[in-house]
Write an enzyme that holds these catalytic residues in place. Sequence first.
Site, PDB file in Angstrom:
ATOM      1  N   ASP A 144       1.333  -6.650  -4.457  1.00 16.40           N
ATOM      2  CA  ASP A 144       0.567  -6.624  -3.220  1.00 16.40           C
ATOM      3  C   ASP A 144       1.123  -7.804  -2.416  1.00 16.40           C
ATOM      4  OD1 ASP A 144      -2.693  -5.905  -2.339  1.00 16.40           O
ATOM      5  OD2 ASP A 144      -1.647  -7.590  -1.414  1.00 16.40           O
ATOM      6  N   THR A 173       0.806  -1.222   0.000  1.00 12.45           N
ATOM      7  CA  THR A 173       0.000   0.000   0.000  1.00 12.45           C
ATOM      8  C   THR A 173       0.839   1.272   0.000  1.00 12.45           C
ATOM      9  OG1 THR A 173      -1.781  -1.099   1.162  1.00 12.45           O
ATOM     10  CG2 THR A 173      -1.715   1.285   1.379  1.00 12.45           C
ATOM     11  N   THR A 225       0.426 -21.985  19.977  1.00 12.25           N
ATOM     12  CA  THR A 225      -0.890 -21.594  20.505  1.00 12.25           C
ATOM     13  C   THR A 225      -1.619 -20.592  19.602  1.00 12.25           C
ATOM     14  OG1 THR A 225      -2.084 -20.542  22.338  1.00 12.25           O
ATOM     15  CG2 THR A 225       0.199 -19.868  22.036  1.00 12.25           C
ATOM     16  N   GLN A 226      -2.949 -20.681  19.619  1.00  6.40           N
ATOM     17  CA  GLN A 226      -3.765 -19.711  18.880  1.00  6.40           C
ATOM     18  C   GLN A 226      -3.815 -18.364  19.600  1.00  6.40           C
ATOM     19  OE1 GLN A 226      -7.744 -21.290  18.306  1.00  6.40           O
ATOM     20  NE2 GLN A 226      -6.964 -23.186  17.432  1.00  6.40           N
ATOM     21  N   CYS A 227      -3.453 -18.350  20.893  1.00  4.24           N
ATOM     22  CA  CYS A 227      -3.485 -17.081  21.648  1.00  4.24           C
ATOM     23  C   CYS A 227      -2.433 -16.140  21.085  1.00  4.24           C
ATOM     24  CB  CYS A 227      -3.155 -17.328  23.111  1.00  4.24           C
ATOM     25  SG  CYS A 227      -4.354 -18.365  23.946  1.00  4.24           S
ATOM     26  N   THR A 278       1.726  -4.794   4.131  1.00  7.36           N
ATOM     27  CA  THR A 278       1.588  -5.204   5.530  1.00  7.36           C
ATOM     28  C   THR A 278       0.997  -6.606   5.688  1.00  7.36           C
ATOM     29  OG1 THR A 278      -0.567  -4.131   5.663  1.00  7.36           O
ATOM     30  CG2 THR A 278       1.332  -2.847   6.388  1.00  7.36           C
ATOM     31  N   SER A 302      -0.019  -9.916  -0.586  1.00 12.73           N
ATOM     32  CA  SER A 302      -0.796 -11.170  -0.574  1.00 12.73           C
ATOM     33  C   SER A 302      -0.250 -12.124  -1.627  1.00 12.73           C
ATOM     34  CB  SER A 302      -2.270 -10.899  -0.864  1.00 12.73           C
ATOM     35  OG  SER A 302      -2.730  -9.898  -0.012  1.00 12.73           O
TER      36      SER A 302
END
Length: 351
Positions: A65, A21, A286-288, A97, A67
Amino acid sequence: MTTQDINNEKSSILLIYTGGTIGMKEDPSVQALRPFDFSQILAEVPELRKFAYRIDSYTFDPLIDSSDVEPSLWVALARLIEERYDSYDGFVILHGTDTMAYSASALSFMIENLTKPVIFTGSQLPIGAPRTDGKENLISSVEIAAAKDSEGQAIVPEVCICFDNVLMRGNRTTKINSDNFRAFRSENYPPLAEAGISIRYNTPYIIRPPRKAGRPVFHTNLDTRVSILKLHPGITPQVVRSILCSPDPRAVIIETYGAGNAPSKEWFISLVEEAAGMGKILLNVTQCIAGSVNMDIYATGKTLKLAGVANGYDSTTESALAKLFHLMGRYDDNEVVRNGLEINLRGEISK
Ligand code: ASP
């Protein structure tokens, strides 16, 4: 945090532009943002000329980009830095980003014994937009990349992300916000610097290369055969089997709950054991967004440990993926990779 005696008068910086961006503007024909060329970025930031640094640039073609980032871009970045290493004091990489945390993690593993700053930055708003965050991000990144101490050593010889006035170790970051200027967080490690009136460095937390480190070693062989299994209530044996036991991946990151916990159901445990029996490298992350895996607290975590699942400690998923690509690219023996995962290589885990 301390303000350091900075000696950066003759610093030289290579600005590497990959896309994102920061360098995009509205293309009226498709009514979407598209990248524009580098000279236009510099024209938007005349402040850079106020630094007495030599700033050269390198533009990737095509600009993308983020992605669309693939590991081949990381290899190209590592090779470019290797080629130009002796000509510059620091490197600033302009990058989208969306996948910046992956790219910064990857470069951190690919460059061993780094002695100069490699700073990733970008922005949430294009640099030409009136309220852009791109200018601040770019100017702070350049200043940090140029900073040397009184002995001429880089103050932050690490791969970092500099965003919204905070400098973070790259392999500790995650993109946590898609529209706020504070797009990145490093929940498990303190900032390496903060930019206010002056730049304050968190020196005790910055990794320094060994005194006689010499030139860094660039590792550009990556093995990308990794899958990610994100656990969720309602996940079925079919889905778990298709990810854990498919013949293709050499490694699977299991994104578990809390402190590294997984379902205790028999079918789940036996699929983990089956995958381990196939010789796959299994890694518990962990997902945390903060905190660490500890497979000794709950029975559900202990079962994973007994099945041979490696401990990802407080690693981000981005960093775990990049570390696996790197270690698998270096070693053919899965046991060596598995052991390497539990070693702190570049400050990516607290251990
Ligand atoms: N989609 C953009 C990219 O990652 C978003 C950004 O740069 O902020 O390239």
